[in-house]
Design a protein around this motif. Sequence first.
Motif, PDB file in Angstrom:
ATOM      1  N   ARG A 180      10.784  -0.431  -4.250  1.00  0.00           N
ATOM      2  CA  ARG A 180       9.457  -0.391  -3.636  1.00  0.00           C
ATOM      3  C   ARG A 180       8.443   0.193  -4.622  1.00  0.00           C
ATOM      4  O   ARG A 180       8.697   1.215  -5.259  1.00  0.00           O
ATOM      5  CB  ARG A 180       9.488   0.438  -2.352  1.00  0.00           C
ATOM      6  CG  ARG A 180      10.432  -0.114  -1.298  1.00  0.00           C
ATOM      7  CD  ARG A 180      10.309   0.674  -0.021  1.00  0.00           C
ATOM      8  NE  ARG A 180       8.973   0.509   0.570  1.00  0.00           N
ATOM      9  CZ  ARG A 180       8.492   1.254   1.556  1.00  0.00           C
ATOM     10  NH1 ARG A 180       9.220   2.265   2.030  1.00  0.00           N
ATOM     11  NH2 ARG A 180       7.292   1.044   2.037  1.00  0.00           N
ATOM     12  N   GLU A 211      -1.139   0.239  -6.775  1.00  0.00           N
ATOM     13  CA  GLU A 211      -1.722   1.010  -7.883  1.00  0.00           C
ATOM     14  C   GLU A 211      -0.738   1.135  -9.047  1.00  0.00           C
ATOM     15  O   GLU A 211      -1.128   1.019 -10.218  1.00  0.00           O
ATOM     16  CB  GLU A 211      -2.141   2.398  -7.387  1.00  0.00           C
ATOM     17  CG  GLU A 211      -3.366   2.415  -6.477  1.00  0.00           C
ATOM     18  CD  GLU A 211      -3.049   1.979  -5.039  1.00  0.00           C
ATOM     19  OE1 GLU A 211      -1.856   1.767  -4.732  1.00  0.00           O
ATOM     20  OE2 GLU A 211      -3.997   1.836  -4.243  1.00  0.00           O
ATOM     21  N   ASP A 262       0.844  -1.200   0.000  1.00  0.00           N
ATOM     22  CA  ASP A 262       0.000   0.000   0.000  1.00  0.00           C
ATOM     23  C   ASP A 262       0.875   1.245   0.000  1.00  0.00           C
ATOM     24  O   ASP A 262       1.968   1.256   0.577  1.00  0.00           O
ATOM     25  CB  ASP A 262      -0.903   0.016   1.229  1.00  0.00           C
ATOM     26  CG  ASP A 262      -2.021  -1.009   1.144  1.00  0.00           C
ATOM     27  OD1 ASP A 262      -2.758  -0.981   0.147  1.00  0.00           O
ATOM     28  OD2 ASP A 262      -2.137  -1.832   2.072  1.00  0.00           O
ATOM     29  N   GLU A 263       0.394   2.288  -0.629  1.00  0.00           N
ATOM     30  CA  GLU A 263       1.085   3.570  -0.624  1.00  0.00           C
ATOM     31  C   GLU A 263       1.269   4.026   0.822  1.00  0.00           C
ATOM     32  O   GLU A 263       0.349   3.992   1.637  1.00  0.00           O
ATOM     33  CB  GLU A 263       0.262   4.607  -1.382  1.00  0.00           C
ATOM     34  CG  GLU A 263       0.995   5.912  -1.650  1.00  0.00           C
ATOM     35  CD  GLU A 263       2.045   5.775  -2.752  1.00  0.00           C
ATOM     36  OE1 GLU A 263       3.179   6.224  -2.525  1.00  0.00           O
ATOM     37  OE2 GLU A 263       1.718   5.217  -3.814  1.00  0.00           O
ATOM     38  N   GLY A 264       2.497   4.409   1.179  1.00  0.00           N
ATOM     39  CA  GLY A 264       2.762   4.890   2.521  1.00  0.00           C
ATOM     40  C   GLY A 264       3.088   3.807   3.534  1.00  0.00           C
ATOM     41  O   GLY A 264       3.283   4.101   4.712  1.00  0.00           O
ATOM     42  N   ASN A 265       3.155   2.561   3.088  1.00  0.00           N
ATOM     43  CA  ASN A 265       3.507   1.478   4.009  1.00  0.00           C
ATOM     44  C   ASN A 265       4.865   1.741   4.660  1.00  0.00           C
ATOM     45  O   ASN A 265       5.815   2.149   3.983  1.00  0.00           O
ATOM     46  CB  ASN A 265       3.530   0.146   3.250  1.00  0.00           C
ATOM     47  CG  ASN A 265       4.042  -0.997   4.101  1.00  0.00           C
ATOM     48  OD1 ASN A 265       5.230  -1.283   4.102  1.00  0.00           O
ATOM     49  ND2 ASN A 265       3.146  -1.641   4.806  1.00  0.00           N
ATOM     50  N   SER A 269       3.918   0.653  -5.319  1.00  0.00           N
ATOM     51  CA  SER A 269       2.571   0.558  -4.757  1.00  0.00           C
ATOM     52  C   SER A 269       1.726  -0.398  -5.596  1.00  0.00           C
ATOM     53  O   SER A 269       2.029  -0.667  -6.771  1.00  0.00           O
ATOM     54  CB  SER A 269       1.897   1.936  -4.725  1.00  0.00           C
ATOM     55  OG  SER A 269       1.614   2.371  -6.046  1.00  0.00           O
TER      56      SER A 269
END
Length: 608
Positions: A345, A349, A245-248, A347
């Motif tokens: 890394r 999406e 997920d974005e921001g993981n 995301s």
Amino acid sequence: MPTHQATPPLDSLVLYKSRPARVAALGEKIEIELEGGQTKRVRPKDIELLHPGPLRRLSELVPLEGELNAAWELLEGGETTVRELAELAFDAYTPASAWAVWQQVAEGLAFVGTPESIQVRPRAVVEREQAERAAKEAAERDWRAFLERMAAARPAPEDAHRLGEVERLALGQSEHSRILEALGHPQTPESAHRALIQVGHWPERHNPHPRRCGAPIGDIELPVPDLDEETRLDLTHLPAYAIDDEGNQDPDDALSLDGDRLWVHVADVGALVRPDSELEREARARGSNLYLPEGVVNMLPGRVTEHLGLGLQEVSPALSFALRCDADGELRDIEVHRTWVRVTRLSYEAVEQRLSEEPFAALRAFTDRFRARRFAQGASRLALPEVSVRVEDGRVNIRPLPRLMSRELVTDAMLMAGEAAARFCLEREIPIPFAVQPPPESTDESTDLASMYARRRGFKPTRLVLEPDRHASLGLEHYTRATSPLRRYSDLLVHQQIRAWLDGAPPLDRAQVLERIGEAEQSSIAVRRGERLSNQHWKLVYLKENPGWKGQGVVVALEERRAVILVPDLALEARIRVRDAVTLNQPLRIAVNEVDLPDLSASFRALG
């Protein structure tokens, strides 16, 4: 009260249950007149003579001015009688003076005892008693004033300490609150929560659920050792992708393709967190990370993630699972190595837009074969709504999670690693916690929301056991959790056992593994409950702060006069009263009626 056999004279003053009475008639029983004019027949032993009379009526017992203090100073430390004390203090022994003396004795300060034997207390005792009584009276006045402030919802700053008692009940740390009892509130955590909000001690948004569940709420402050020198397979030439997920903030797995082999790289947490180390015991006591909408409470110190999170350093140490997947989706040629990897890394999406490109197209083909086998073996196809709930810059943000093929790809790759780890350990008789789940009673395939809701309720929770068995909802005969050691203790335990075997060292025995599973699972139960209730809390905060909210609910179950609905945009379950007949899977336009945060409930109404 002493028993007297002698019958008191007619019209004498007697004590009955510490109050004055007049002997009105004599007989087998004695008739006495009480205050207010009532009469009562009593036995001689029920009364005590205070003055022989005559006393014509109780109204003669008027207040008197006397020298009781002077009499006390004269007799201090000695013994006296009602008669002697009355004569000293009032210069006369009359019913009125006897009653005035007895009121002083009954007060229990300077005089104590019986009418025939009154002890005159020493000055030091009297002064100490006066101080204690004054303190008690001040405390009672303070208590009454405090309760008045609570009832008016206007606490003073000095009340914060006292409200800690209510907080303990609200947090499930006690079962009783004198304050709530005095205010007439129920002795429940929900009632205590409501009271703390009403008086402004807790803000309305306050989330008590992690602490109430017993989950840890603070990060660990423990030293983290340096990474030991170990022989590792260098895989830095293989492109590796940590997809999340974005921001993981805790990337603990990544994927690589090497010809017809899939590599699942997992953060090598066992390299820093050794069995029975202080770090390991703390992780075991916590069970897993606590993921809250407000933020994450980590199972391990942040420096462990900084050192080992895949893609956070130019090169990362990993425990890597290599495997092949044949045309039937069966795993072959399973290997496990300590490795060095270079990770990029991405995301979900971003990968979703690149699924037709390499290496993602090949990765997807790899995991599709495996997924087809799982479904052929009865894996669940549940696709109930999911949302991400975050509190960011003071705002509650609820974002539905789309069904992405990239997410399915990663999920299946992690399941492949879990099956590979289980088989690797099983073949080598390495004791580990296997994840098992019995099948639900119904085997009907779920295709609509109502049937998926019912099928989910039919599944029993996953258990961690020493004996391998089927995991029904995953469609796997052997499975263990092995791809999240940064955030889940059972995965770390699997890593430690595999690393011991790779080192040629004895792994933990079955009893030690079982003990560690039991301890960590108890902690994990508190964490999972804290997460679930916290998500519910913040969803309700969102509705409370958006009273005009309207949306769609889908009927997933029917009850008498009510329907159970799922609200997909919130992943929220609720019950709603319906006037007209409704059917399963029927969509309803709904609006929020009322939100009760302490009760963790919301009521909705159907819109025409």
